[in-house]
Write an enzyme that holds these catalytic residues in place. Structure first.
Site, PDB file in Angstrom:
ATOM      1  N   TYR A   1       0.819  -1.214   0.000  1.00  0.00           N
ATOM      2  CA  TYR A   1       0.000   0.000   0.000  1.00  0.00           C
ATOM      3  C   TYR A   1       0.850   1.261   0.000  1.00  0.00           C
ATOM      4  O   TYR A   1       1.847   1.336   0.717  1.00  0.00           O
ATOM      5  CB  TYR A   1      -0.916   0.036   1.241  1.00  0.00           C
ATOM      6  CG  TYR A   1      -1.814   1.248   1.229  1.00  0.00           C
ATOM      7  CD1 TYR A   1      -2.963   1.249   0.463  1.00  0.00           C
ATOM      8  CD2 TYR A   1      -1.471   2.407   1.919  1.00  0.00           C
ATOM      9  CE1 TYR A   1      -3.763   2.382   0.388  1.00  0.00           C
ATOM     10  CE2 TYR A   1      -2.266   3.536   1.858  1.00  0.00           C
ATOM     11  CZ  TYR A   1      -3.413   3.518   1.092  1.00  0.00           C
ATOM     12  OH  TYR A   1      -4.203   4.637   1.013  1.00  0.00           O
TER      13      TYR A   1
ATOM     14  N   TRP B   1       1.242   5.613  -1.881  1.00  0.00           N
ATOM     15  CA  TRP B   1       0.908   6.564  -2.946  1.00  0.00           C
ATOM     16  C   TRP B   1       1.937   6.653  -4.061  1.00  0.00           C
ATOM     17  O   TRP B   1       1.592   6.935  -5.201  1.00  0.00           O
ATOM     18  CB  TRP B   1       0.689   7.949  -2.332  1.00  0.00           C
ATOM     19  CG  TRP B   1      -0.734   8.196  -1.951  1.00  0.00           C
ATOM     20  CD1 TRP B   1      -1.529   7.368  -1.196  1.00  0.00           C
ATOM     21  CD2 TRP B   1      -1.529   9.327  -2.297  1.00  0.00           C
ATOM     22  NE1 TRP B   1      -2.772   7.936  -1.050  1.00  0.00           N
ATOM     23  CE2 TRP B   1      -2.798   9.142  -1.712  1.00  0.00           C
ATOM     24  CE3 TRP B   1      -1.296  10.481  -3.023  1.00  0.00           C
ATOM     25  CZ2 TRP B   1      -3.832  10.070  -1.848  1.00  0.00           C
ATOM     26  CZ3 TRP B   1      -2.326  11.412  -3.146  1.00  0.00           C
ATOM     27  CH2 TRP B   1      -3.575  11.196  -2.571  1.00  0.00           C
TER      28      TRP B   1
HETATM   29  N1  LIG Z   1      -2.446   8.330  12.268  1.00  0.00           N
HETATM   30  C1  LIG Z   1      -2.806   8.383  10.993  1.00  0.00           C
HETATM   31  N2  LIG Z   1      -2.201   7.587  10.095  1.00  0.00           N
HETATM   32  C2  LIG Z   1      -2.558   7.650   8.800  1.00  0.00           C
HETATM   33  C3  LIG Z   1      -3.550   8.546   8.361  1.00  0.00           C
HETATM   34  C4  LIG Z   1      -4.177   9.378   9.326  1.00  0.00           C
HETATM   35  O1  LIG Z   1      -5.079  10.185   9.011  1.00  0.00           O
HETATM   36  N3  LIG Z   1      -3.767   9.270  10.622  1.00  0.00           N
HETATM   37  N4  LIG Z   1      -3.887   8.592   7.024  1.00  0.00           N
HETATM   38  C5  LIG Z   1      -3.680   7.389   6.257  1.00  0.00           C
HETATM   39  C6  LIG Z   1      -3.857   7.643   4.829  1.00  0.00           C
HETATM   40  S1  LIG Z   1      -5.387   8.269   4.349  1.00  0.00           S
HETATM   41  C7  LIG Z   1      -2.933   7.321   3.896  1.00  0.00           C
HETATM   42  S2  LIG Z   1      -3.343   7.466   2.232  1.00  0.00           S
HETATM   43  C8  LIG Z   1      -1.630   6.755   4.274  1.00  0.00           C
HETATM   44  C9  LIG Z   1      -0.462   7.207   3.374  1.00  0.00           C
HETATM   45  O2  LIG Z   1       0.573   6.293   3.476  1.00  0.00           O
HETATM   46  P1  LIG Z   1       1.653   6.103   2.313  1.00  0.00           P
HETATM   47  O3  LIG Z   1       1.033   6.224   0.971  1.00  0.00           O
HETATM   48  O4  LIG Z   1       2.420   4.877   2.610  1.00  0.00           O
HETATM   49  O5  LIG Z   1       2.566   7.394   2.571  1.00  0.00           O
HETATM   50  P2  LIG Z   1       3.617   8.106   1.628  1.00  0.00           P
HETATM   51  O6  LIG Z   1       4.501   8.885   2.522  1.00  0.00           O
HETATM   52  O7  LIG Z   1       2.926   8.855   0.548  1.00  0.00           O
HETATM   53  O8  LIG Z   1       4.436   6.871   1.041  1.00  0.00           O
HETATM   54  C10 LIG Z   1       4.775   6.738  -0.289  1.00  0.00           C
HETATM   55  C11 LIG Z   1       6.219   6.260  -0.355  1.00  0.00           C
HETATM   56  O9  LIG Z   1       6.553   6.034  -1.720  1.00  0.00           O
HETATM   57  C12 LIG Z   1       7.848   6.552  -1.968  1.00  0.00           C
HETATM   58  N5  LIG Z   1       7.935   6.826  -3.410  1.00  0.00           N
HETATM   59  C13 LIG Z   1       7.621   7.953  -4.080  1.00  0.00           C
HETATM   60  N6  LIG Z   1       7.804   7.776  -5.404  1.00  0.00           N
HETATM   61  C14 LIG Z   1       8.252   6.518  -5.583  1.00  0.00           C
HETATM   62  C15 LIG Z   1       8.610   5.733  -6.733  1.00  0.00           C
HETATM   63  O10 LIG Z   1       8.532   6.173  -7.871  1.00  0.00           O
HETATM   64  N7  LIG Z   1       9.012   4.442  -6.517  1.00  0.00           N
HETATM   65  C16 LIG Z   1       9.094   3.909  -5.264  1.00  0.00           C
HETATM   66  N8  LIG Z   1       9.495   2.651  -5.150  1.00  0.00           N
HETATM   67  N9  LIG Z   1       8.753   4.621  -4.173  1.00  0.00           N
HETATM   68  C17 LIG Z   1       8.335   5.902  -4.323  1.00  0.00           C
HETATM   69  C18 LIG Z   1       7.947   7.774  -1.091  1.00  0.00           C
HETATM   70  O11 LIG Z   1       9.288   8.130  -0.854  1.00  0.00           O
HETATM   71  C19 LIG Z   1       7.205   7.302   0.165  1.00  0.00           C
HETATM   72  O12 LIG Z   1       8.078   6.720   1.087  1.00  0.00           O
HETATM   73  O13 LIG Z   1      -1.338   7.084   5.648  1.00  0.00           O
HETATM   74  C20 LIG Z   1      -2.372   6.652   6.525  1.00  0.00           C
HETATM   75  N10 LIG Z   1      -1.948   6.810   7.892  1.00  0.00           N
HETATM   76  N1  LIG Z   2      -1.767  18.731   2.272  1.00  0.00           N
HETATM   77  C1  LIG Z   2      -2.177  17.450   2.232  1.00  0.00           C
HETATM   78  N2  LIG Z   2      -3.416  17.161   1.799  1.00  0.00           N
HETATM   79  C2  LIG Z   2      -3.839  15.872   1.761  1.00  0.00           C
HETATM   80  C3  LIG Z   2      -2.992  14.793   2.119  1.00  0.00           C
HETATM   81  C4  LIG Z   2      -1.682  15.123   2.588  1.00  0.00           C
HETATM   82  O1  LIG Z   2      -0.885  14.238   2.953  1.00  0.00           O
HETATM   83  N3  LIG Z   2      -1.316  16.452   2.627  1.00  0.00           N
HETATM   84  N4  LIG Z   2      -3.427  13.483   2.034  1.00  0.00           N
HETATM   85  C5  LIG Z   2      -4.571  13.200   1.181  1.00  0.00           C
HETATM   86  C6  LIG Z   2      -5.171  11.903   1.519  1.00  0.00           C
HETATM   87  S1  LIG Z   2      -4.347  10.482   1.107  1.00  0.00           S
HETATM   88  C7  LIG Z   2      -6.373  11.771   2.100  1.00  0.00           C
HETATM   89  S2  LIG Z   2      -7.042  10.222   2.346  1.00  0.00           S
HETATM   90  C8  LIG Z   2      -7.141  12.944   2.509  1.00  0.00           C
HETATM   91  C9  LIG Z   2      -7.713  12.738   3.900  1.00  0.00           C
HETATM   92  O2  LIG Z   2      -8.680  13.672   4.181  1.00  0.00           O
HETATM   93  P1  LIG Z   2      -9.250  13.738   5.662  1.00  0.00           P
HETATM   94  O3  LIG Z   2      -9.228  12.424   6.283  1.00  0.00           O
HETATM   95  O4  LIG Z   2     -10.558  14.422   5.601  1.00  0.00           O
HETATM   96  O5  LIG Z   2      -8.128  14.702   6.302  1.00  0.00           O
HETATM   97  P2  LIG Z   2      -7.723  14.972   7.817  1.00  0.00           P
HETATM   98  O6  LIG Z   2      -6.802  16.138   7.788  1.00  0.00           O
HETATM   99  O7  LIG Z   2      -7.222  13.756   8.473  1.00  0.00           O
HETATM  100  O8  LIG Z   2      -9.087  15.332   8.511  1.00  0.00           O
HETATM  101  C10 LIG Z   2      -9.853  16.485   8.122  1.00  0.00           C
HETATM  102  C11 LIG Z   2     -10.334  17.194   9.376  1.00  0.00           C
HETATM  103  O9  LIG Z   2     -11.240  16.391  10.103  1.00  0.00           O
HETATM  104  C12 LIG Z   2     -11.235  16.826  11.451  1.00  0.00           C
HETATM  105  N5  LIG Z   2     -11.633  15.706  12.293  1.00  0.00           N
HETATM  106  C13 LIG Z   2     -10.872  14.673  12.708  1.00  0.00           C
HETATM  107  N6  LIG Z   2     -11.611  13.809  13.459  1.00  0.00           N
HETATM  108  C14 LIG Z   2     -12.863  14.315  13.501  1.00  0.00           C
HETATM  109  C15 LIG Z   2     -14.105  13.881  14.096  1.00  0.00           C
HETATM  110  O10 LIG Z   2     -14.194  12.860  14.758  1.00  0.00           O
HETATM  111  N7  LIG Z   2     -15.182  14.658  13.873  1.00  0.00           N
HETATM  112  C16 LIG Z   2     -15.139  15.803  13.157  1.00  0.00           C
HETATM  113  N8  LIG Z   2     -16.273  16.477  12.980  1.00  0.00           N
HETATM  114  N9  LIG Z   2     -14.002  16.243  12.608  1.00  0.00           N
HETATM  115  C17 LIG Z   2     -12.883  15.505  12.757  1.00  0.00           C
HETATM  116  C18 LIG Z   2      -9.802  17.280  11.725  1.00  0.00           C
HETATM  117  O11 LIG Z   2      -9.782  18.490  12.474  1.00  0.00           O
HETATM  118  C19 LIG Z   2      -9.207  17.447  10.350  1.00  0.00           C
HETATM  119  O12 LIG Z   2      -8.619  18.720  10.101  1.00  0.00           O
HETATM  120  O13 LIG Z   2      -6.311  14.104   2.541  1.00  0.00           O
HETATM  121  C20 LIG Z   2      -5.636  14.283   1.294  1.00  0.00           C
HETATM  122  N10 LIG Z   2      -5.104  15.608   1.305  1.00  0.00           N
HETATM  123 MO   LIG Z   3      -5.336   8.664   2.016  1.00  0.00          MO
END
Ligand SMILES: Nc1nc2c(c(=O)[nH]1)N[C@H]1C(S)=C(S)[C@@H](COP(=O)(O)OP(=O)(O)OC[C@H]3O[C@@H](n4cnc5c(=O)[nH]c(N)nc54)[C@H](O)[C@@H]3O)O[C@H]1N2
Ligand SMILES: Nc1nc2c(c(=O)[nH]1)N[C@H]1C(S)=C(S)[C@@H](COP(=O)(O)OP(=O)(O)OC[C@H]3O[C@@H](n4cnc5c(=O)[nH]c(N)nc54)[C@H](O)[C@@H]3O)O[C@H]1N2
Ligand SMILES: [Mo]
Length: 750
Positions: free
Chosen positions: A112, A114
């Site tokens: 998993y 991005w």
């Molecule tokens: N506590 C908490 N944890 C969370 C979340 C949260 O809200 N709270 N959010 C979750 C969510 S929604 C997501 S999507 C995940 C994200 O989790 P990940 O998608 O695992 O996070 P990234 O840091 O984007 O990891 C992508 C990795 O790919 C590498 N990479 C970039 N380009 C390339 C390439 O071309 N080739 C290779 N081999 N590698 C490459 C980057 O250096 C990076 O290390 O985290 C989750 N974890």
């Molecule tokens: N700049 C930036 N943007 C991103 C990403 C990033 O890494 N960087 N990651 C992208 C990815 S992979 C994803 S999946 C999306 C995720 O999108 P989200 O999951 O929506 O993003 P978060 O920032 O985790 O949460 C949005 C807001 O929800 C509020 N919140 C948290 N828990 C609760 C709750 O229980 N109730 C209510 N009402 N509010 C709550 C928090 O204050 C937070 O600011 O973001 C995307 N956008």
């Molecule tokens: Mo995500």
């Protein structure tokens, strides 16, 4: 001096790169695209970071004892540089050994993450394709973004389109809505990012235009910054994880005031009576009144009454951020929101009903044509082994354990080898010290990475991958109206190779090259993928540019659809002809299928169930920790690139009362901890958090020592809990987490 400029793309936007003498020297947002400039400008520092991996490496202990080495040495032992040829020979031999001794499911390759916006070189797609060609592996099901919704929504709406792609267009909110109520808010930081990369960051504009048009915004969030700058919104601040109770109380108020749209419920919904009976308190003796919810959410009952009044006047758009469902019982707020929208009867009308994720990612509701960005097809997984994405740590810990998942049982395979390319589990997983213990049990771990991330440092064999800048690709987001040809800007840095080339080489050694490459070179693949876009476009009566023309023009601006999208408008117009793919063909407010599963934590209709770990169960001194997406990183990406505006230490936001109770001042170094671990952060004392709530960004690089349970790097996943949202979805539930915070006393060296 040779100097040229070219346009390319990443998940944080389109950019113009200046290349001088074969080096990227500068990157700026593509004109008109409105990407975040600080993030884009970090590109040269990212590409030439001192964290780039210059050649293949093998962990010393593994090199000596191979799969019999002590996995506890990962992250501590020296990494020994080896030649590409030797590294690939080791990888190929190890894949064969594990397959021959333990079978394909013992190879974990869900991988998993991005990785890149370019769709051909998307590392996760490549590794799964490669392991499919090799004969199979254990895959991962679903995602971290909307894992609970992914499983719930097909039961309620027939598919998961409402989180994956479908969204009512912002244009219709501007033209038709009176009110927009955003649970989880509309935090503009999330609009910096689009999955696949966007040519245009439309959200700030659309939100501002809606406000100018007089649309009233209500932000329901524990943190006040979840609102776009310049928009004057009402702020309602419930405890985290309690949105379901609030939504149910709104449903109840609408019901008892006689304002439920009975006609809509009868025509378009199924399972209505059971849900209404629950609202009235028939099964449990507790009517879901505003006063009931006020106590759970810890907000004034008048706030709920006023919100209900707003709901019952005019056209209302209800939205929930994806964060709401990344929690214990995360299915419930999504189901409750659908039920509330159904009771208001505006589903399928422009500017009304519900849409998920306006506050979560740019491009949601942009109103673009879908599916014209090519994606590389997989090869399937002949091993047919897969686990829910967020349960992989559980799987590593307990081979052979059987867990429920969406009506079936999944027995965890016994993983001997992990293959990760394009993701960072030491970023995304919860409870990272627990992960470190489970990680140590695996025989062999292979990682492709451009940088020495926490995951790369904890691998046995590390293969250096190129970045987007170092290869040709095509990219774009299925929600944004642009497709980009992404030219190669520079030669590979150091000894890096493209993931695809690494896999092609391995496939040759493992006699599955034909299946993996289908005889195509990089350019042949790009042409092949593009030909399918051309076909799709033709089917819609559009003329896509030829491959040569795309290469020449760099960007194809895809014409918008004739009408702005209104989610479920077709179903509203003709509920029989456009029946949903649910058992009833209608929106299921209670589900016999889910009832049949008999899960204690996933009842047959939306319901309030307190999580085990939430503010309402906090012991003295505990705070609810929200771990939000980082404003200026993409997850852990960019942390190594010193983005302007990023504080030098990870921050934890604390309400002044909570800071005072701990004798903390703004700027103090603190320990954030619970029984799972500790991470360090710097206190930011601010009244944007409601009392009892602390907020940190995800993304800082984990640097935890399993012996001390301390992460000086400040990665909040050192303390989050690893548990499924429920037996139904087994999705990530990171937002249900309690912590303590205290001053970090500096250790004085003897
Ligand atoms: N506590 C908490 N944890 C969370 C979340 C949260 O809200 N709270 N959010 C979750 C969510 S929604 C997501 S999507 C995940 C994200 O989790 P990940 O998608 O695992 O996070 P990234 O840091 O984007 O990891 C992508 C990795 O790919 C590498 N990479 C970039 N380009 C390339 C390439 O071309 N080739 C290779 N081999 N590698 C490459 C980057 O250096 C990076 O290390 O985290 C989750 N974890
Ligand atoms: N700049 C930036 N943007 C991103 C990403 C990033 O890494 N960087 N990651 C992208 C990815 S992979 C994803 S999946 C999306 C995720 O999108 P989200 O999951 O929506 O993003 P978060 O920032 O985790 O949460 C949005 C807001 O929800 C509020 N919140 C948290 N828990 C609760 C709750 O229980 N109730 C209510 N009402 N509010 C709550 C928090 O204050 C937070 O600011 O973001 C995307 N956008
Ligand atoms: Mo995500």
């Amino acid at each position: 001096m040779a100097r040229r400029t070219a346009t390319s793309l990443c998940h944080w936007g389109a950019f113009d790169a200046t290349v001088e003498d074969g080096r990227v020297v500068c990157a700026t947002p593509w004109p008109g695209g409105r990407a975040n400039a600080a993030m884009i400008e970090a590109w040269p520092r990212l590409v030439y970071s001192d964290q780039r991996i210059d050649q293949p490496y093998v962990r010393e202990g593994w090199l000596r004892a191979r799969h019999r080495s002590d996995g506890g040495g990962r992250g501590n032992e020296r990494m020994v540089p080896v030649a590409w040829d030797d590294a690939l020979a080791l990888v190929a031999a190890e894949l064969e050994r594990v397959r021959d001794t333990h079978g394909h499911p013992a190879i974990f390759g869900g991988s998993y993450g991005w990785s890149s916006a370019g769709r051909l070189h998307h590392a996760r797609t490549q590794v799964r394709r490669f392991l499919g060609a090799f004969g199979g592996f254990t895959d991962q099901i679903g995602n971290y973004s909307w894992g609970a919704a992914h499983v719930l929504l097909p039961h309620v709406l027939g598919d998961h389109d409402a989180v994956a792609e479908a969204a009512t267009a912002w244009e219709t909110i501007i033209d038709h809505a009176d009110t927009c109520i955003a649970f989880g808010g509309l935090n503009p930081k999330n609009w910096n990012v689009t999955s696949g990369g966007a040519g245009f960051h439309h959200m700030p504009d659309h939100a501002r235009r809606a406000a100018e048009k007089g649309v009233a915004f209500v932000i329901v969030s524990p943190v006040a910054d979840d609102v776009p700058t310049g928009i004057d919104a009402e702020w309602i601040a419930p405890r985290p994880n309690t949105d379901t109770a609030l939504m149910l109380a709104l449903c109840h108020t609408v019901l008892v005031r006689g304002r439920a749209d009975r006609e809509f419920l009868a025509r378009y919904c199924a399972g209505v009576e059971a849900f209404l009976a629950y609202l009235r308190g028939e099964p449990d003796g507790q009517p879901k009144t505003a006063a009931w919810a006020a106590a759970i959410c810890d907000i004034p009952v008048e706030d709920i009454e006023r919100l209900a009044d707003r709901l019952m006047a005019g056209r209302v758009m209800l939205t929930a951020s994806w964060s709401l469902q990344r929690a214990r019982h995360g299915e419930q707020p999504y189901w409750a929101l659908i039920a509330l929208a159904a009771m208001l009867g505006q589903i399928g009308l422009p500017g009304g009903g519900f849409t998920f994720g306006y506050g979560s990612m740019n491009a949601v509701g942009q109103g673009a044509r879908r599916d014209l960005v090519p994606i590389l097809e997989g090869l399937g997984n002949p091993a047919k082994s897969a686990v829910p994405v967020a349960r992989f740590l559980d799987m590593l810990e307990a081979p052979g354990r059987t867990v429920p998942f969406n009506g079936r049982d999944i027995t965890y395979p016994d993983i001997r080898l992990i293959y990760w390319a394009g993701g960072n589990p030491y970023h995304h997983a919860q409870d990272l010290f627990r992960l470190a213990r489970a990680w140590a049990k695996v025989e062999t771990i292979i990682v492709h990475e451009p940088w020495w991330t926490a995951t790369a440092k904890r691998a046995d064999i590390v293969l250096p991958a190129t970045t987007t800048a170092e290869r040709v690709d095509i990219g774009g987001s299925s929600r944004d109206p642009h497709v980009f040809y992404m030219p190669r800007l520079i030669a590979p840095v150091g000894g890096a190779r493209n993931d695809r080339d690494i896999f092609a080489d391995l496939a040759r050694r493992l006699s599955c090259a034909d299946a993996f490459t289908e005889g195509r070179s990089e350019e042949m693949w790009l042409r092949h993928l593009w030909s399918r876009t051309e076909e799709k476009a033709r089917a819609e009566g559009l003329e896509a540019p030829s491959f040569e023309a795309l290469r020449e023009m760099n960007v194809w601006r895809v014409p918008p659809p004739a009408e702005p999208e209104v989610y479920l408008a077709g179903f509203r117009a003709d509920p029989k002809g456009n029946a949903l793919k649910t058992p009833s063909g209608r929106i299921e407010l209670s589900s016999e299928t889910i009832a049949g599963f008999g899960y204690a934590d996933a009842p047959p209709h939306p319901a309030w169930m307190p999580p085990e770990e939430w503010l309402g169960a906090a012991r003295k001194g505990e705070l609810a920790l929200l771990t939000r997406q980082p404003a200026l990183f993409l997850h852990s990406q960019l942390a190594q690139a010193k983005v302007e505006g990023v504080p030098d230490r990870p921050l934890i936001l604390l309400h002044p009362e909570d800071a005072a109770a701990r004798d903390l001042s703004d700027g103090d170094e603190v320990r954030v901890f619970n029984e799972r671990g500790t991470c360090l952060a710097r206190a930011r004392v601010t009244d944007i958090c409601r009392p009892g709530v602390a907020a940190m960004e995800t993304g800082p690089w984990f640097d935890g020592d399993p012996d001390t349970g301390l992460d000086p790097g400040g990665n909040p996943n050192a303390v989050t809990r690893d548990i499924g949202a429920s037996a139904l979805s087994q999705a990530c539930a990171a937002q249900s987490c309690l912590v303590r915070v205290e001053r970090q006393v500096p250790t004085i060296p003897d």
